[in-house]
Design a protein around this motif. Structure first.
Motif, PDB file in Angstrom:
ATOM      1  N   ARG A  71     -35.322  65.861 -30.077  1.00  0.00           N
ATOM      2  CA  ARG A  71     -35.344  67.284 -30.610  1.00  0.00           C
ATOM      3  C   ARG A  71     -33.765  67.891 -30.145  1.00  0.00           C
ATOM      4  N   ARG A  72     -33.205  67.190 -28.863  1.00  0.00           N
ATOM      5  CA  ARG A  72     -31.724  67.668 -28.452  1.00  0.00           C
ATOM      6  C   ARG A  72     -31.105  67.032 -29.789  1.00  0.00           C
ATOM      7  N   ARG A  73     -31.116  66.087 -29.860  1.00  0.00           N
ATOM      8  CA  ARG A  73     -30.248  65.379 -31.023  1.00  0.00           C
ATOM      9  C   ARG A  73     -30.361  66.203 -32.434  1.00  0.00           C
ATOM     10  N   ASP A  74     -31.585  66.658 -32.731  1.00  0.00           N
ATOM     11  CA  ASP A  74     -31.681  67.194 -34.146  1.00  0.00           C
ATOM     12  C   ASP A  74     -31.116  68.833 -34.061  1.00  0.00           C
ATOM     13  N   ARG A  75     -31.293  69.424 -32.742  1.00  0.00           N
ATOM     14  CA  ARG A  75     -30.428  70.491 -32.629  1.00  0.00           C
ATOM     15  C   ARG A  75     -28.858  70.405 -32.648  1.00  0.00           C
ATOM     16  N   GLU A  76     -28.527  69.351 -32.025  1.00  0.00           N
ATOM     17  CA  GLU A  76     -26.966  69.084 -32.105  1.00  0.00           C
ATOM     18  C   GLU A  76     -26.642  68.908 -33.436  1.00  0.00           C
ATOM     19  N   ALA A  78     -28.026  70.153 -36.201  1.00  0.00           N
ATOM     20  CA  ALA A  78     -28.064  71.248 -37.022  1.00  0.00           C
ATOM     21  C   ALA A  78     -26.845  72.134 -36.675  1.00  0.00           C
ATOM     22  N   LEU A  79     -26.427  72.122 -35.494  1.00  0.00           N
ATOM     23  CA  LEU A  79     -25.206  72.792 -35.001  1.00  0.00           C
ATOM     24  C   LEU A  79     -23.884  72.383 -35.562  1.00  0.00           C
ATOM     25  N   TRP A  80     -23.780  70.983 -35.848  1.00  0.00           N
ATOM     26  CA  TRP A  80     -22.681  70.359 -36.319  1.00  0.00           C
ATOM     27  C   TRP A  80     -22.871  70.641 -37.826  1.00  0.00           C
ATOM     28  N   ILE A  83     -21.491  74.214 -37.990  1.00  0.00           N
ATOM     29  CA  ILE A  83     -19.983  74.392 -37.693  1.00  0.00           C
ATOM     30  C   ILE A  83     -19.150  73.829 -38.876  1.00  0.00           C
ATOM     31  N   GLU A  84     -19.634  72.862 -39.361  1.00  0.00           N
ATOM     32  CA  GLU A  84     -18.929  72.131 -40.583  1.00  0.00           C
ATOM     33  C   GLU A  84     -18.902  73.176 -41.777  1.00  0.00           C
ATOM     34  N   HIS A  85     -20.022  73.894 -41.896  1.00  0.00           N
ATOM     35  CA  HIS A  85     -20.143  74.913 -43.009  1.00  0.00           C
ATOM     36  C   HIS A  85     -19.124  75.864 -42.753  1.00  0.00           C
ATOM     37  N   GLN A  86     -18.998  76.564 -41.623  1.00  0.00           N
ATOM     38  CA  GLN A  86     -18.425  77.495 -41.140  1.00  0.00           C
ATOM     39  C   GLN A  86     -16.809  77.382 -41.299  1.00  0.00           C
ATOM     40  N   VAL A  87     -16.694  75.915 -40.795  1.00  0.00           N
ATOM     41  CA  VAL A  87     -15.032  75.421 -41.037  1.00  0.00           C
ATOM     42  C   VAL A  87     -14.742  75.447 -42.398  1.00  0.00           C
ATOM     43  N   ARG A  88     -15.606  74.853 -43.275  1.00  0.00           N
ATOM     44  CA  ARG A  88     -15.434  74.930 -44.777  1.00  0.00           C
ATOM     45  C   ARG A  88     -15.281  76.217 -45.293  1.00  0.00           C
ATOM     46  N   SER A  89     -15.980  77.271 -44.966  1.00  0.00           N
ATOM     47  CA  SER A  89     -15.972  78.593 -45.618  1.00  0.00           C
ATOM     48  C   SER A  89     -14.725  79.312 -45.058  1.00  0.00           C
ATOM     49  N   LEU A 102     -10.469  68.590 -38.910  1.00  0.00           N
ATOM     50  CA  LEU A 102     -10.701  69.436 -37.881  1.00  0.00           C
ATOM     51  C   LEU A 102     -11.977  69.435 -37.327  1.00  0.00           C
ATOM     52  N   VAL A 103     -12.961  68.868 -38.347  1.00  0.00           N
ATOM     53  CA  VAL A 103     -14.260  68.496 -37.441  1.00  0.00           C
ATOM     54  C   VAL A 103     -14.360  67.396 -36.746  1.00  0.00           C
ATOM     55  N   GLU A 104     -13.628  66.447 -37.158  1.00  0.00           N
ATOM     56  CA  GLU A 104     -13.403  65.027 -36.380  1.00  0.00           C
ATOM     57  C   GLU A 104     -12.696  65.349 -34.944  1.00  0.00           C
ATOM     58  N   ALA A 105     -11.817  66.245 -34.901  1.00  0.00           N
ATOM     59  CA  ALA A 105     -11.238  66.552 -33.627  1.00  0.00           C
ATOM     60  C   ALA A 105     -11.968  67.357 -32.836  1.00  0.00           C
ATOM     61  N   VAL A 106     -12.829  68.159 -33.221  1.00  0.00           N
ATOM     62  CA  VAL A 106     -13.780  68.868 -32.507  1.00  0.00           C
ATOM     63  C   VAL A 106     -15.013  67.939 -31.753  1.00  0.00           C
ATOM     64  N   ARG A 107     -15.391  67.171 -32.738  1.00  0.00           N
ATOM     65  CA  ARG A 107     -16.464  66.090 -32.444  1.00  0.00           C
ATOM     66  C   ARG A 107     -15.875  65.193 -31.415  1.00  0.00           C
ATOM     67  N   ALA A 108     -14.516  64.878 -31.236  1.00  0.00           N
ATOM     68  CA  ALA A 108     -14.051  64.006 -30.272  1.00  0.00           C
ATOM     69  C   ALA A 108     -13.813  64.535 -29.015  1.00  0.00           C
ATOM     70  N   LEU A 109     -13.952  65.931 -28.895  1.00  0.00           N
ATOM     71  CA  LEU A 109     -13.903  66.398 -27.659  1.00  0.00           C
ATOM     72  C   LEU A 109     -14.677  66.436 -26.501  1.00  0.00           C
ATOM     73  N   PRO A 110     -14.439  66.372 -25.316  1.00  0.00           N
ATOM     74  CA  PRO A 110     -15.655  66.199 -24.267  1.00  0.00           C
ATOM     75  C   PRO A 110     -16.407  67.236 -24.574  1.00  0.00           C
ATOM     76  N   VAL A 111     -17.718  67.013 -24.175  1.00  0.00           N
ATOM     77  CA  VAL A 111     -19.000  68.088 -24.304  1.00  0.00           C
ATOM     78  C   VAL A 111     -18.380  69.382 -23.735  1.00  0.00           C
ATOM     79  N   ARG A 112     -18.091  69.346 -22.511  1.00  0.00           N
ATOM     80  CA  ARG A 112     -17.643  70.697 -21.849  1.00  0.00           C
ATOM     81  C   ARG A 112     -16.617  71.385 -22.700  1.00  0.00           C
ATOM     82  N   ASP A 113     -15.622  70.728 -23.117  1.00  0.00           N
ATOM     83  CA  ASP A 113     -14.628  71.253 -24.061  1.00  0.00           C
ATOM     84  C   ASP A 113     -15.047  72.014 -25.293  1.00  0.00           C
TER      85      ASP A 113
END
Length: 143
Positions: A71-76, A78-80, A83-89, A102-113
């Motif tokens: 469930r956590r992975r599904d929520r994550e 859905a969030l990605w 986010i990708e839709h928001q970045v594209r828009s 940009l999406v790859e850079a955000v995905r590469a950040l540590p969870v806290r960041d």
């Protein structure tokens, strides 16, 4: 004291089996290790010397933890997607090299960041508010 000895015996006897059970279902060794330890932590908290439990109880607890992980992975995911839709828009383009990077850079950040970015830009919280949510100092949030 005898209760602790019994729990250590339970842990030693079943740790490897529970870990393998979880690894076969989550396909992420680090997550499997965390879930295995969480399973035994729950066992420690719920132990009752008069009603000891064994491997079937541990497997049931592990299955519940695995379901929570899915469930956590599904929520994550859905969030990605959001986010990708928001970045594209915001970019005004359906897909571009810049958007992908940009999406790859955000995905590469540590969870806290990533969480700090999400709280700041998507939830529109101030650094002071993010600091409260994340139990950090405002200076750490800015950094």
């Amino acid at each position: 004291m005898n209760d602790e000895i019994e729990f250590v015996r339970l842990f030693r006897e079943h740790y490897t089996g529970v870990r393998r059970f979880i690894e076969r279902r989550v396909s992420d060794r680090e997550a499997a290790a965390d879930l295995t330890m969480e399973c035994f932590e729950i066992a420690w908290r719920k132990r009752t010397p008069s009603e000891p439990f064994g491997l079937p109880w541990l497997y049931r607890t592990a299955r519940n933890l695995i379901a929570n992980e899915y469930r956590r992975r599904d929520r994550e995911e859905a969030l990605w997607t959001h986010i990708e839709h928001q970045v594209r828009s915001l970019a005004g383009e359906p897909e571009s090299e810049m958007t992908r990077r940009l999406v790859e850079a955000v995905r590469a950040l540590p969870v806290r960041d990533r969480e700090i970015l999400w709280l700041t830009y998507w939830e529109e919280l101030s650094a002071a508010e993010v600091a409260v949510v994340m139990s950090l100092s405002p200076g750490s949030v800015w950094t």
